[in-house]
Design a protein around this motif. Sequence first.
Motif, PDB file in Angstrom:
ATOM      1  N   GLN A 173       5.356   7.858  13.040  1.00 37.69           N
ATOM      2  CA  GLN A 173       4.513   6.698  12.781  1.00 37.69           C
ATOM      3  C   GLN A 173       4.313   6.511  11.279  1.00 37.69           C
ATOM      4  O   GLN A 173       4.238   7.481  10.516  1.00 37.69           O
ATOM      5  N   ILE A 174       4.235   5.292  10.869  1.00 37.02           N
ATOM      6  CA  ILE A 174       3.974   4.982   9.461  1.00 37.02           C
ATOM      7  C   ILE A 174       2.488   5.189   9.209  1.00 37.02           C
ATOM      8  O   ILE A 174       1.652   4.327   9.507  1.00 37.02           O
ATOM      9  N   THR A 175       2.166   6.358   8.733  1.00 40.98           N
ATOM     10  CA  THR A 175       0.796   6.742   8.439  1.00 40.98           C
ATOM     11  C   THR A 175       0.811   7.745   7.286  1.00 40.98           C
ATOM     12  O   THR A 175       1.839   8.390   7.032  1.00 40.98           O
ATOM     13  N   LEU A 176      -0.291   7.884   6.605  1.00 43.42           N
ATOM     14  CA  LEU A 176      -0.350   8.746   5.424  1.00 43.42           C
ATOM     15  C   LEU A 176      -1.382   9.853   5.589  1.00 43.42           C
ATOM     16  O   LEU A 176      -2.410   9.664   6.256  1.00 43.42           O
ATOM     17  N   ASP A 177      -1.054  10.992   4.988  1.00 40.06           N
ATOM     18  CA  ASP A 177      -2.040  12.069   4.845  1.00 40.06           C
ATOM     19  C   ASP A 177      -1.691  12.812   3.555  1.00 40.06           C
ATOM     20  O   ASP A 177      -0.750  12.446   2.839  1.00 40.06           O
ATOM     21  N   ALA A 178      -2.411  13.843   3.270  1.00 40.94           N
ATOM     22  CA  ALA A 178      -2.227  14.552   1.998  1.00 40.94           C
ATOM     23  C   ALA A 178      -0.859  15.206   1.894  1.00 40.94           C
ATOM     24  O   ALA A 178      -0.372  15.483   0.792  1.00 40.94           O
ATOM     25  N   THR A 179      -0.204  15.453   3.026  1.00 40.15           N
ATOM     26  CA  THR A 179       1.086  16.162   3.008  1.00 40.15           C
ATOM     27  C   THR A 179       2.287  15.218   2.999  1.00 40.15           C
ATOM     28  O   THR A 179       3.433  15.686   2.984  1.00 40.15           O
ATOM     29  N   THR A 180       2.057  13.902   3.055  1.00 42.38           N
ATOM     30  CA  THR A 180       3.162  12.935   3.065  1.00 42.38           C
ATOM     31  C   THR A 180       3.944  13.036   1.761  1.00 42.38           C
ATOM     32  O   THR A 180       3.370  12.943   0.670  1.00 42.38           O
ATOM     33  N   THR A 181       5.259  13.212   1.870  1.00 42.92           N
ATOM     34  CA  THR A 181       6.089  13.398   0.678  1.00 42.92           C
ATOM     35  C   THR A 181       6.592  12.058   0.144  1.00 42.92           C
ATOM     36  O   THR A 181       6.585  11.034   0.847  1.00 42.92           O
ATOM     37  N   ALA A 182       7.042  12.073  -1.088  1.00 40.82           N
ATOM     38  CA  ALA A 182       7.596  10.874  -1.711  1.00 40.82           C
ATOM     39  C   ALA A 182       8.846  10.412  -0.982  1.00 40.82           C
ATOM     40  O   ALA A 182       9.112   9.199  -0.874  1.00 40.82           O
ATOM     41  N   ASP A 183       9.628  11.369  -0.473  1.00 39.97           N
ATOM     42  CA  ASP A 183      10.834  11.007   0.261  1.00 39.97           C
ATOM     43  C   ASP A 183      10.478  10.270   1.560  1.00 39.97           C
ATOM     44  O   ASP A 183      11.116   9.287   1.924  1.00 39.97           O
ATOM     45  N   GLU A 184       9.447  10.746   2.257  1.00 39.32           N
ATOM     46  CA  GLU A 184       8.985  10.074   3.475  1.00 39.32           C
ATOM     47  C   GLU A 184       8.462   8.677   3.142  1.00 39.32           C
ATOM     48  O   GLU A 184       8.704   7.712   3.888  1.00 39.32           O
ATOM     49  N   ARG A 237       0.833  -1.214   0.000  1.00 35.63           N
ATOM     50  CA  ARG A 237       0.000   0.000   0.000  1.00 35.63           C
ATOM     51  C   ARG A 237       0.863   1.257   0.000  1.00 35.63           C
ATOM     52  O   ARG A 237       0.518   2.266  -0.634  1.00 35.63           O
ATOM     53  N   LEU A 238       1.987   1.211   0.694  1.00 35.41           N
ATOM     54  CA  LEU A 238       2.886   2.364   0.715  1.00 35.41           C
ATOM     55  C   LEU A 238       3.512   2.589  -0.660  1.00 35.41           C
ATOM     56  O   LEU A 238       3.676   3.738  -1.103  1.00 35.41           O
ATOM     57  N   VAL A 239       3.850   1.505  -1.331  1.00 37.02           N
ATOM     58  CA  VAL A 239       4.375   1.633  -2.694  1.00 37.02           C
ATOM     59  C   VAL A 239       3.301   2.214  -3.606  1.00 37.02           C
ATOM     60  O   VAL A 239       3.568   3.085  -4.450  1.00 37.02           O
ATOM     61  N   MET A 240       2.074   1.773  -3.433  1.00 36.72           N
ATOM     62  CA  MET A 240       0.954   2.290  -4.231  1.00 36.72           C
ATOM     63  C   MET A 240       0.764   3.777  -3.982  1.00 36.72           C
ATOM     64  O   MET A 240       0.446   4.552  -4.899  1.00 36.72           O
ATOM     65  N   ALA A 241       0.970   4.192  -2.722  1.00 40.26           N
ATOM     66  CA  ALA A 241       0.784   5.604  -2.384  1.00 40.26           C
ATOM     67  C   ALA A 241       1.834   6.499  -3.032  1.00 40.26           C
ATOM     68  O   ALA A 241       1.676   7.730  -3.072  1.00 40.26           O
ATOM     69  N   SER A 242       2.908   5.890  -3.538  1.00 40.18           N
ATOM     70  CA  SER A 242       3.974   6.674  -4.187  1.00 40.18           C
ATOM     71  C   SER A 242       3.582   7.126  -5.589  1.00 40.18           C
ATOM     72  O   SER A 242       4.245   7.989  -6.170  1.00 40.18           O
ATOM     73  N   GLU A 243       2.525   6.528  -6.128  1.00 42.52           N
ATOM     74  CA  GLU A 243       2.074   6.914  -7.457  1.00 42.52           C
ATOM     75  C   GLU A 243       1.507   8.337  -7.438  1.00 42.52           C
ATOM     76  O   GLU A 243       0.768   8.697  -6.512  1.00 42.52           O
ATOM     77  N   PRO A 244       1.834   9.147  -8.437  1.00 41.82           N
ATOM     78  CA  PRO A 244       1.295  10.523  -8.472  1.00 41.82           C
ATOM     79  C   PRO A 244      -0.236  10.499  -8.577  1.00 41.82           C
ATOM     80  O   PRO A 244      -0.827   9.675  -9.278  1.00 41.82           O
ATOM     81  N   GLY A 245      -0.862  11.411  -7.876  1.00 42.88           N
ATOM     82  CA  GLY A 245      -2.308  11.577  -7.955  1.00 42.88           C
ATOM     83  C   GLY A 245      -3.105  10.618  -7.108  1.00 42.88           C
ATOM     84  O   GLY A 245      -4.350  10.672  -7.109  1.00 42.88           O
ATOM     85  N   ASP A 265      -4.923   9.133  -3.865  1.00 38.88           N
ATOM     86  CA  ASP A 265      -5.520   9.696  -2.650  1.00 38.88           C
ATOM     87  C   ASP A 265      -4.904   8.992  -1.444  1.00 38.88           C
ATOM     88  O   ASP A 265      -5.303   7.879  -1.077  1.00 38.88           O
ATOM     89  N   LYS A 266      -3.954   9.635  -0.821  1.00 39.99           N
ATOM     90  CA  LYS A 266      -3.233   9.021   0.294  1.00 39.99           C
ATOM     91  C   LYS A 266      -4.131   8.810   1.507  1.00 39.99           C
ATOM     92  O   LYS A 266      -3.930   7.871   2.289  1.00 39.99           O
ATOM     93  N   THR A 267      -5.125   9.652   1.711  1.00 40.00           N
ATOM     94  CA  THR A 267      -5.994   9.504   2.884  1.00 40.00           C
ATOM     95  C   THR A 267      -6.832   8.229   2.790  1.00 40.00           C
ATOM     96  O   THR A 267      -7.094   7.572   3.806  1.00 40.00           O
ATOM     97  N   LYS A 268      -7.229   7.861   1.575  1.00 40.06           N
ATOM     98  CA  LYS A 268      -7.997   6.613   1.419  1.00 40.06           C
ATOM     99  C   LYS A 268      -7.108   5.399   1.661  1.00 40.06           C
ATOM    100  O   LYS A 268      -7.518   4.420   2.284  1.00 40.06           O
ATOM    101  N   ILE A 269      -5.888   5.476   1.164  1.00 40.52           N
ATOM    102  CA  ILE A 269      -4.949   4.374   1.401  1.00 40.52           C
ATOM    103  C   ILE A 269      -4.651   4.250   2.892  1.00 40.52           C
ATOM    104  O   ILE A 269      -4.492   3.145   3.427  1.00 40.52           O
ATOM    105  N   ASN A 270      -4.612   5.380   3.580  1.00 37.45           N
ATOM    106  CA  ASN A 270      -4.330   5.349   5.021  1.00 37.45           C
ATOM    107  C   ASN A 270      -5.423   4.602   5.789  1.00 37.45           C
ATOM    108  O   ASN A 270      -5.147   3.971   6.811  1.00 37.45           O
ATOM    109  N   LYS A 271      -6.665   4.700   5.290  1.00 39.53           N
ATOM    110  CA  LYS A 271      -7.750   3.952   5.931  1.00 39.53           C
ATOM    111  C   LYS A 271      -7.495   2.448   5.824  1.00 39.53           C
ATOM    112  O   LYS A 271      -7.755   1.687   6.763  1.00 39.53           O
ATOM    113  N   GLU A 272      -6.967   2.017   4.679  1.00 39.78           N
ATOM    114  CA  GLU A 272      -6.603   0.613   4.519  1.00 39.78           C
ATOM    115  C   GLU A 272      -5.467   0.245   5.467  1.00 39.78           C
ATOM    116  O   GLU A 272      -5.451  -0.844   6.063  1.00 39.78           O
TER     117      GLU A 272
END
Length: 310
Positions: free
Chosen positions: A208-219, A94-102, A104-111
Amino acid sequence: MVSIHTNRTAMTALSTLRLIDAQMETTMKRISTGLRINDASDNAAYWSTATTLRSDIKAKSAVVDTLGLSRAMTDIAGAGMSQAVDLVAEIKARLVMASEPGVDKTKINKELDELKAQLANVAQSSSFNGQNWLYGSPGTVSMPASIKNYGGFTSVGYIEIDTGQTTLIDPGDDSAGLLTRDHSVTTAGGAAETFYLLGSGTSGTAKQITLDATTTADELSGMVQAMDEMEQELIDANALLGVKAKGIERQEAFTKTLIDVSRKALGRLVDADMAEESTRLKALQVQKQLAIQSLSIANSQADMILQLFR
């Protein structure tokens, strides 16, 4: 000489009959019990050895039962660890998926939150017989594995496992859990970061390993590295459980073999040959009939004396 006070012939016949009765009693006892050595009076040396063998067999049988419980505990822990490996792999994906541009990181974070909750549930539910090697305070678990007798001393041998290598979550110490300890990594951009998955982290600077809209690709790159390290630790822990399970299986099979060999040795010492005893019984029955007839003939001598006075 013929005497009316002492019938020597009858006494001899009676003595023979008593001897045959004693032999028949011994044979019947062997047939009814299946043993030729029933107590110490039959053969003290064999009886003593047989009693020791029976005690050893009981002790080894208890060890087999204990090994069965240990194997079940190891299997439960291994099943939980395998599930944890799969869930951690899902989180990394899921974290690798979140690296894709565009995306929605908040939805992935729910997973991610759901997967984290499943991880905690797996750790807490992997218990058997009051023990849980994946959740709680780590320690050394000693499982009885053998009965050792050397130099006249009897002791119990153990298979030990350090649950510090398998604990996923320790509620009292985040640094002791594979899922709660910190992982220091270097991100793709060269920054040093520290991440944790569950709990509150070991150090105050850990993220913590969590995602939001501000999470950067480097993180995200750092989080993926942290999850990869965590996955490898879980795989190593699962391998350890597999090695212990195989060791318990081998020891259980070996102990059963020892029991079988001991039972064969016991049988050679004390078991009766039923075919031989049956044949002996039939012979003794014939001998008894002849002894009874002999006693009857001997007792009739008094009647023969009376005939002389007629």
